[in-house]
Write an enzyme that holds these catalytic residues in place. Structure first.
Site, mmCIF file in Angstrom:
data_model
loop_
_atom_site.group_PDB
_atom_site.id
_atom_site.type_symbol
_atom_site.label_atom_id
_atom_site.label_comp_id
_atom_site.label_asym_id
_atom_site.label_seq_id
_atom_site.Cartn_x
_atom_site.Cartn_y
_atom_site.Cartn_z
ATOM 1 N N LYS B 54 0.863 -1.176 0.000
ATOM 2 C CA LYS B 54 0.000 0.000 0.000
ATOM 3 C C LYS B 54 0.902 1.228 0.000
ATOM 4 O O LYS B 54 1.978 1.218 0.606
ATOM 5 C CB LYS B 54 -0.859 -0.010 1.277
ATOM 6 C CG LYS B 54 -1.814 1.175 1.420
ATOM 7 C CD LYS B 54 -3.030 1.020 0.563
ATOM 8 C CE LYS B 54 -3.812 2.307 0.395
ATOM 9 N NZ LYS B 54 -4.748 2.240 -0.750
ATOM 10 N N CYS B 137 -2.084 8.217 -8.248
ATOM 11 C CA CYS B 137 -3.394 8.039 -7.607
ATOM 12 C C CYS B 137 -4.303 9.189 -8.055
ATOM 13 O O CYS B 137 -3.924 10.354 -7.931
ATOM 14 C CB CYS B 137 -3.256 8.039 -6.085
ATOM 15 S SG CYS B 137 -4.867 8.002 -5.280
#
Ligand code: FAD
Ligand code: FAD
Ligand code: FMN
Ligand code: FMN
Ligand code: FES
Ligand code: FES
Lengths: 233, 313, 313, 233
Positions: B54, B137
């Site tokens: 992550k 992102c």
């Protein structure tokens, strides 16, 4: 503690499975199904102060979206005797379990609901009507057993044999329930709570730390063995 | 001789992405279960050849509140909001990962070049074998694709990390939300990236018509899964054309061995799997390994690296 | 009174996209059957409220040779290459369209601002009610999204067309292959566009693994259909935020009334249908009209324009 | 004129439907199915000088991709007599039609193949074996009837009754076949060729100009009435 219903063509769940309930402009929370009949789902929601507060406050006319059911529920076998221990908002999946399991032959239930005080005990009558032996436990002794639910379970287990101990409630309660079951060498299953967000086993946020297990996809109900083995299972 | 028992030829699935050595070309994508040590180890055991964690930032981030994920048969939409405990705590998680033989790649986030390089340094110190810079992102302000859609900023961030870590293996993860991904790739390589990961999710949204509400609490998010596949393939094809020798990892909508082979035809050296984990579980890694073995066998190839070269067009 | 025969309330499906008046919000998208007068008339008769023609250039273009189209359950990929007979011949086709009551919108292409304005002038002279500038085709060199991904060029092209046609209705069709579609929309409006069409296809590709060959002769193309839907919705949502009062037509993956309603929630004034024609035929227009009527009736609304305003969030 | 086969799990087609055959790095062409058995498809491909030339030149080991079948084929009813007129590469769908239709009761076929010269006539024996009456026609009179195929059809129609006239070949031939059928007041169906690219009715490039009809999706076989009515159908 309120009762809410909503219409949704959600596939049938097994007791212990949960859904994600979305209240627009407020948020989405994981909720155990407490009751279902056709397209009617009922939940018991505790007011935790966040999204749940808003969910508790919805008017019957509000529209909620429900996705799921997700996860794995409680194991169910006929001919067994179950010791069921619920604490706080842990009651709904346990009651749903009794509602389903009581149709099975030779199956017995003892239901313990623990709370701090008598005011916080609820639905005892309803569970009695389902055919369970019901024992309340309060920390302050204002009703039923004075002490916590697991201590009461322990003393009941002294007196008679049970095949399994199932629990749902705060994690400290689950921990002592698990230890008790281990000591008594009976099957343990507990329903755990974590930070469930995606609910489909992809974001990792609901991990049972150090065990490689996901509450949303591998749980929320775990057996004692799975918890002990973790990813080695 | 038919009918006589023959020992099947050993098949070598090893892949190479520049200096990164993999026991197969199938890696776990960032943001998918890679937030905690026991989950990372579970992915390795299921057969992932490498895990990208992550994305981690310097400070803790709470991410977005649910709903953060939506799926239908065509795609998934997510806006998790990059939650995490911050690099200090995450370094402890990395240290708990006990898997000597498979690479651990830390996905690094930042709101500035300085944060990127600081976090990268910390995770490398904590034992990560490589970093993947999240320049892509699509749903967090001040980072991700807001930086990653501008070639000069891409170059600046990669350069800062390269400067801090002259010998580390650095991948830049690129956004498909651009008119020219080739430019972004070139900028990353000029900044000092060893390789590229293509791609992160596409910006997208959706609404619940009955509720008259967005499907995600953040209002919009990133599109992954099947819908992303053709876009990701184009990205890899384009990057391979403008950067013939740069290591490239393809990611976007890999569910089956065919999906992966398309990436190898397009020019990828390995692939990452994300959304398909939801549908096929972590056992997808074992299945893809088995399927690739079969493909190699049928093609009378013994070695993925050669097989892949022959696939290229 | 239940049980007594009641005449159902009349439902008004009329939509408005700025000065464009439509008998329903469902238009035919550019490049879908809009290349010849009898096909255009067929679309009207099937219930399309307006037709956007195939993009026309000044000169004839042969387009690409097959394969130009691929589809799977998640998306379609096309690279037709903008074939056409050129504006001279196409103007004759436009003149043959006999449908007084429904708008005919000519999609205009060009390799330069001058070509755009010249072609626009010709098609307006030939009777088109509006032009839609194709600033967004992702697979033809020198035009489409190569121009349309740069705000300054978008503004320049729109300005040239506006300059030549001070009173014409001008829509700019935008590309999703960008980091910031809001900027593109603002540039078009600054250049003088009356409204925006969002979006054209996303660049994408795919390979036939057995043949080891690209699925399209051009090597890559545009992604449309289901996969494009969340991306197109984001585009409309974003444009609506930065341009609260600009007429917007949503396009991308409309197959059902729900898909269309999502666009209205996001802020679109009308929608165009493309790829779904392949799956549901031109009768989709009649079906969507019927479905919208039912929705309005269920919501006790009598008028699409009001219904749409109430949908907005 | 070559015979090619390829393996592909294409769904079963009706005679007159077509597929798109893709030869990598060369191109894709619409081809009528001439013969099928299970996964084996056969085509007859004429060398037109473009992609078709390369398709004609493929070695049996080459890999082709086939998508389809697309469009609508010839109408088929038992107990009818069919006059079938083929010109040039128009033969494959007509032969496929005979192959399917001959299994029907009381169904008769007369097959006319037209060409410029005898060298260009092919597969006459094969069609005879299928039970059709076969008549060649050559412009130069080098074999069979001297003149075009439709003229031959006309003279045969003088002698005996047919229920339908089906044709596949150059458009000029189709035009005269249609006029002939109209004059004789019998059913007409013709298979038309246009610039088929998407093959799925979305690009519009295969339009029958002025008629609002698509060769790929509404055709390639059209009846006389549909052609006359166009989009008014
Ligand atoms: C599988 C599953 C089933 C559930 N079923 C039910 C149910 O049937 N009925 C019900 O009332 N609740 C249920 N819950 C709990 C519920 O979903 C929420 O966690 C709870 O309502 C808190 O939400 P909130 O947004 O109001 O609180 P928040 O705003 O998230 O927090 C309020 C307070 O509670 C604390 N808190 C919240 N969540 C957690 C957590 N996961 N762990 C530790 N502390 C926490 C916060 O730290 C904070 O102090 C279930 C949870 C799970 C995972
Ligand atoms: C439904 C359908 C089924 C078909 N079935 C068969 C079949 O079974 N066997 C077969 O051999 N062919 C068949 N054809 C024709 C074939 O697909 C091609 O049109 C032909 O092979 C020409 O392709 P090419 O690329 O070689 O020629 P091109 O390179 O396209 O052209 C070569 C020459 O032919 C002319 N030409 C090409 N196409 C056309 C056209 N559509 N109309 C007018 N002139 C044209 C060109 O102008 C050029 O002079 C079919 C066509 C259709 C639409
Ligand atoms: C739930 C979810 C969370 C993600 N989180 C991250 C992240 O933290 N960092 C990152 O670089 N990419 C993240 N991604 C993107 C994936 O790594 C991947 O690039 C993308 O999903 C495309 O691959 P897929 O189609 O296989 O899912 C996330 C994707 C999903 C679905
Ligand atoms: C086969 C095909 C041809 C197209 N041709 C054009 C075109 O000429 N001009 C244009 O502006 N858009 C063209 N488009 C894009 C569509 O108009 C539309 O923007 C896109 O397909 C997204 O909508 P959909 O998902 O409903 O198909 C084409 C799309 C397809 C599938
Ligand atoms: S909530 Fe995302 S993995 Fe469990
Ligand atoms: S070939 Fe595209 S519509 Fe017929």
């Amino acid at each position: 503690m309120h009762l809410r219903s909503c219409n949704a063509p959600v596939p049938k769940e097994a007791p212990g499975q949960f859904v994600m309930a979305y209240l627009p402009r407020v948020g989405e929370v994981p909720l155990s199904v407490y009751y279902r009949r056709g397209r009617i789902l009922k939940f018991l929601v505790e007011d935790y102060g966040g999204v749940s507060t808003k969910v508790v406050g919805v008017r019957p006319s509000s529209v909620l979206a429900v996705r799921g059911p997700y996860g794995h529920g409680f194991g169910l076998e006929s001919g067994k005797s179950y010791m069921l221990v619920a604490g706080g908002s842990g009651a709904p999946p346990v009651i749903n379990f009794i509602r389903t399991a009581r149709k099975l032959a030779r199956t017995r239930f003892t239901y313990i609901l623990g709370a701090r005080t008598a005011d916080q005990l609820f639905l005892l009558k309803e569970v009695e009507k389902l055919g369970a032996q019901v024992f309340p436990a309060t920390d302050d002794g204002s009703m039923g057993f004075a002490g916590n639910a697991v201590s009461l379970a322990e003393s009941l287990l002294e007196d008679s044999h049970y095949d399994a101990l199932y629990a749902c409630g705060p994690e400290s309660m689950l921990e002592s329930a698990r230890e008790l079951a281990e000591k008594k060498k009976i099957r343990y299953e507990g329903s755990y709570v974590r930070d469930v967000r995606c609910a489909v086993g992809i974001c990792g946020l609901c991990v049972m730390e150090g065990r490689g297990l996901l509450v949303c996809a591998d749980g929320p109900v775990f057996t004692g063995e799975v918890l002990a083995a973790g990813i080695r299972k | 001789m038919e009918g006589v028992n023959t020992v099947p030829r050993p098949i070598d699935l090893r892949a190479k992405v520049g200096r990164l050595q993999l026991d197969s070309p199938f890696m776990l994508a960032s943001g998918i279960l890679g937030n905690e040590h026991s989950l990372i180890m579970r992915a390795y055991r299921a057969g992932a050849s490498a895990v990208v964690t992550k994305t981690v930032f310097n400070n803790a981030r709470s991410g977005y509140t649910p709903p953060i994920y939506f799926e239908n048969e065509y795609y998934a939409l997510n806006a998790v909001g990059l939650p995490g405990t911050g690099v200090e705590h995450f370094s402890e998680e990395l240290a708990l990962v006990k898997e000597e033989s498979k690479p651990l790649i830390a996905s690094v986030g930042g709101l500035s070049p300085g944060e990127f390089s600081h976090v990268a340094q910390r995770v490398i110190d904590a034992g990560a074998d490589a970093v993947e810079l999240n320049l892509s992102c699509p749903h967090v302000a001040g980072t991700g694709s807001e930086i990653g859609s501008k070639p000069d900023l891409v170059k600046e961030v990669v350069f800062a990390v390269r400067d801090a870590l002259p010998r580390a293996l650095i991948f830049a993860k690129l956004t498909p939300n651009t008119h020219d991904i080739g430019e972004l790739g070139k900028a990353a390589v000029e900044g000092g990236a060893d390789g590229l990961t293509a791609v992160n999710t596409l910006r997208g949204t959706g609404f619940d018509v009955t509720l008259r509400a967005p499907l995600l609490s953040h209002g919009y998010g990133g599109v992954s899964g099947h819908a992303l596949h053709p876009v990701a393939l184009y990205a890899v094809q384009n990057l391979r054309t403008v950067l013939p020798d740069t290591p490239i990892i393809g990611v976007g909508g890999v569910y089956t061995i065919e999906d992966a082979l398309e990436f190898f035809i397009a020019g990828a050296d390995a692939v990452q799997i994300g959304t398909a984990i939801r549908n096929r579980g972590l056992q997808i890694f074992g299945e893809l390994r088995a399927d690739l073995t079969t493909r190699l066998r049928n093609a009378r190839a013994s070695d993925f690296l050669k097989f892949k070269e022959e696939l290229r067009i």
